[in-house]
Write a protein that holds these residues in place. Sequence first.
Motif, PDB file in Angstrom:
ATOM      1  N   ASP A  64       0.833  -1.200   0.000  1.00 47.38           N
ATOM      2  CA  ASP A  64       0.000   0.000   0.000  1.00 47.38           C
ATOM      3  C   ASP A  64       0.870   1.253   0.000  1.00 47.38           C
ATOM      4  N   GLU A  65       0.576   2.175  -0.911  1.00 51.67           N
ATOM      5  CA  GLU A  65       1.394   3.388  -1.033  1.00 51.67           C
ATOM      6  C   GLU A  65       1.242   4.330   0.154  1.00 51.67           C
ATOM      7  N   TYR A  66       0.241   4.105   0.998  1.00 50.41           N
ATOM      8  CA  TYR A  66       0.000   4.977   2.149  1.00 50.41           C
ATOM      9  C   TYR A  66       0.603   4.417   3.436  1.00 50.41           C
ATOM     10  N   GLY A  67       1.363   3.327   3.339  1.00 58.31           N
ATOM     11  CA  GLY A  67       2.075   2.802   4.489  1.00 58.31           C
ATOM     12  C   GLY A  67       1.316   1.807   5.342  1.00 58.31           C
ATOM     13  N   ALA A  68       0.138   1.380   4.908  1.00 56.57           N
ATOM     14  CA  ALA A  68      -0.665   0.444   5.692  1.00 56.57           C
ATOM     15  C   ALA A  68      -0.388  -0.997   5.278  1.00 56.57           C
ATOM     16  N   MET A  69      -0.753  -1.924   6.145  1.00 51.44           N
ATOM     17  CA  MET A  69      -0.746  -3.349   5.803  1.00 51.44           C
ATOM     18  C   MET A  69      -2.191  -3.741   5.502  1.00 51.44           C
ATOM     19  N   ASN A  70      -2.490  -4.050   4.253  1.00 50.70           N
ATOM     20  CA  ASN A  70      -3.843  -4.398   3.829  1.00 50.70           C
ATOM     21  C   ASN A  70      -3.935  -5.897   3.557  1.00 50.70           C
ATOM     22  N   ILE A  71      -4.915  -6.525   4.172  1.00 49.27           N
ATOM     23  CA  ILE A  71      -5.066  -7.981   4.083  1.00 49.27           C
ATOM     24  C   ILE A  71      -6.436  -8.312   3.501  1.00 49.27           C
ATOM     25  N   LEU A  72      -6.456  -9.101   2.451  1.00 47.86           N
ATOM     26  CA  LEU A  72      -7.711  -9.626   1.909  1.00 47.86           C
ATOM     27  C   LEU A  72      -8.127 -10.792   2.801  1.00 47.86           C
ATOM     28  N   LEU A  73      -9.201 -10.605   3.530  1.00 46.58           N
ATOM     29  CA  LEU A  73      -9.640 -11.590   4.525  1.00 46.58           C
ATOM     30  C   LEU A  73     -10.910 -12.269   4.022  1.00 46.58           C
ATOM     31  N   LEU A  74     -10.839 -13.592   3.847  1.00 46.87           N
ATOM     32  CA  LEU A  74     -11.949 -14.339   3.259  1.00 46.87           C
ATOM     33  C   LEU A  74     -12.396 -15.455   4.193  1.00 46.87           C
ATOM     34  N   GLY A  75     -13.707 -15.636   4.285  1.00 44.92           N
ATOM     35  CA  GLY A  75     -14.278 -16.747   5.032  1.00 44.92           C
ATOM     36  C   GLY A  75     -14.764 -17.793   4.059  1.00 44.92           C
ATOM     37  N   HIS A  95      -2.438  -0.048  10.279  1.00 44.88           N
ATOM     38  CA  HIS A  95      -1.485   1.003   9.914  1.00 44.88           C
ATOM     39  C   HIS A  95      -0.482   1.157  11.050  1.00 44.88           C
ATOM     40  N   PRO A  96       0.774   0.726  10.860  1.00 41.10           N
ATOM     41  CA  PRO A  96       1.766   0.766  11.943  1.00 41.10           C
ATOM     42  C   PRO A  96       2.021   2.160  12.498  1.00 41.10           C
ATOM     43  N   ASP A  97       1.998   3.184  11.644  1.00 38.49           N
ATOM     44  CA  ASP A  97       2.279   4.540  12.113  1.00 38.49           C
ATOM     45  C   ASP A  97       1.101   5.132  12.885  1.00 38.49           C
ATOM     46  N   LYS A  98      -0.093   4.919  12.366  1.00 39.30           N
ATOM     47  CA  LYS A  98      -1.288   5.457  13.013  1.00 39.30           C
ATOM     48  C   LYS A  98      -1.799   4.557  14.129  1.00 39.30           C
ATOM     49  N   LYS A  99      -1.275   3.318  14.191  1.00 37.43           N
ATOM     50  CA  LYS A  99      -1.742   2.320  15.158  1.00 37.43           C
ATOM     51  C   LYS A  99      -3.258   2.142  15.063  1.00 37.43           C
ATOM     52  N   SER A 100      -3.763   2.093  13.842  1.00 36.70           N
ATOM     53  CA  SER A 100      -5.208   1.979  13.622  1.00 36.70           C
ATOM     54  C   SER A 100      -5.540   0.624  13.006  1.00 36.70           C
ATOM     55  N   TYR A 101      -6.754   0.154  13.332  1.00 34.69           N
ATOM     56  CA  TYR A 101      -7.258  -1.125  12.845  1.00 34.69           C
ATOM     57  C   TYR A 101      -8.622  -0.880  12.201  1.00 34.69           C
TER      58      TYR A 101
END
Length: 311
Positions: A64-75, A95-101
């Motif tokens: 991700d160009e904005y620094g986040a870790m994006n995960i495709l989560l499938l059930g 997002h490691p910098d923002k510490k957001s989920y």
Amino acid sequence: MRFERHQQKKDKKKKRWRNFFLLIFLLVGSGFAYTYYQFKQGETQSLEKVEIKKETYAFNGEVDEYGAMNILLLGSDSRGEDKSRTDTIMVAQYHPDKKSYKIISFMRDMYVTIPGHGENRINTAFAKGGPELLRQTIKENFGIDLQYYSIVDFEGFVQLIDEAFPEGVEVNVEKRMSANIGVTIEPGLQKLDGKHLLGYVRFRQDAVGDFGRVERQQEVMKQIGNQLKSFQTIPKLPKLLGVVSPFITTNMDAGDMLYIGKDYLSKNNRDIETMRIPVDGAWENARMNGASVLLIDTEKNKAAINEFLGR
């Protein structure tokens, strides 16, 4: 004599530092050994209960160009079939910098462009090309880069809940539920075990259909997150990962998952923000080729995603 005393002091100092580093090494080594032991114990526990068949997938994830870790989560619910179905499609962002989920739930009946396959419901992308084609579809329609994917078999969800919450997860069931979920759940505030909680988040046989199911899924994920924090779960995290790992197909390694999970559980007031796509006012019911679908306003939904992710 003075030189000898000086040398003795120097030798003692070296010995103290040597002992200190030896102690640190032993502590770190013991920590790794404990983590590995707990992980393998949980993994063995699951493998003794269920016969597991995993598929392998290609996945050309993009950072991700904005620094986040994006995960495709499938059930997924394979039920022994050659091609498993994907009932749940989410993008989970840390997002490691923002510490957001953050979690975005995608309605499976959205009518979208599937690269190389024309237009169809979004869950068709997985059936035709696995997580890689679904990654491409989400990128083309909604502009999200996905670095990782994780497919969780529903049986893994059951095992994880039963291990993490022996007394069940507390939810307020709004109505009696039984159709097509394999269990019967009565209304009211109660604690549900893994099998009944899975039925709760999969129920869709009412007037609101998939919209109600997505809302319940997000509610349960928040509830699980809150209850995990209250239980001081960090010491149990390696075993929990071991319990669920046989049921997960992913390109993430255990270290990545431990890193994300530990950071979440070790912080106070850590909230999971959620949204649903399509957003209100940006979709309508329609029929395409005899199937019921959701026609969406792609630009409105993409703008809502960008605002939600703080871009």
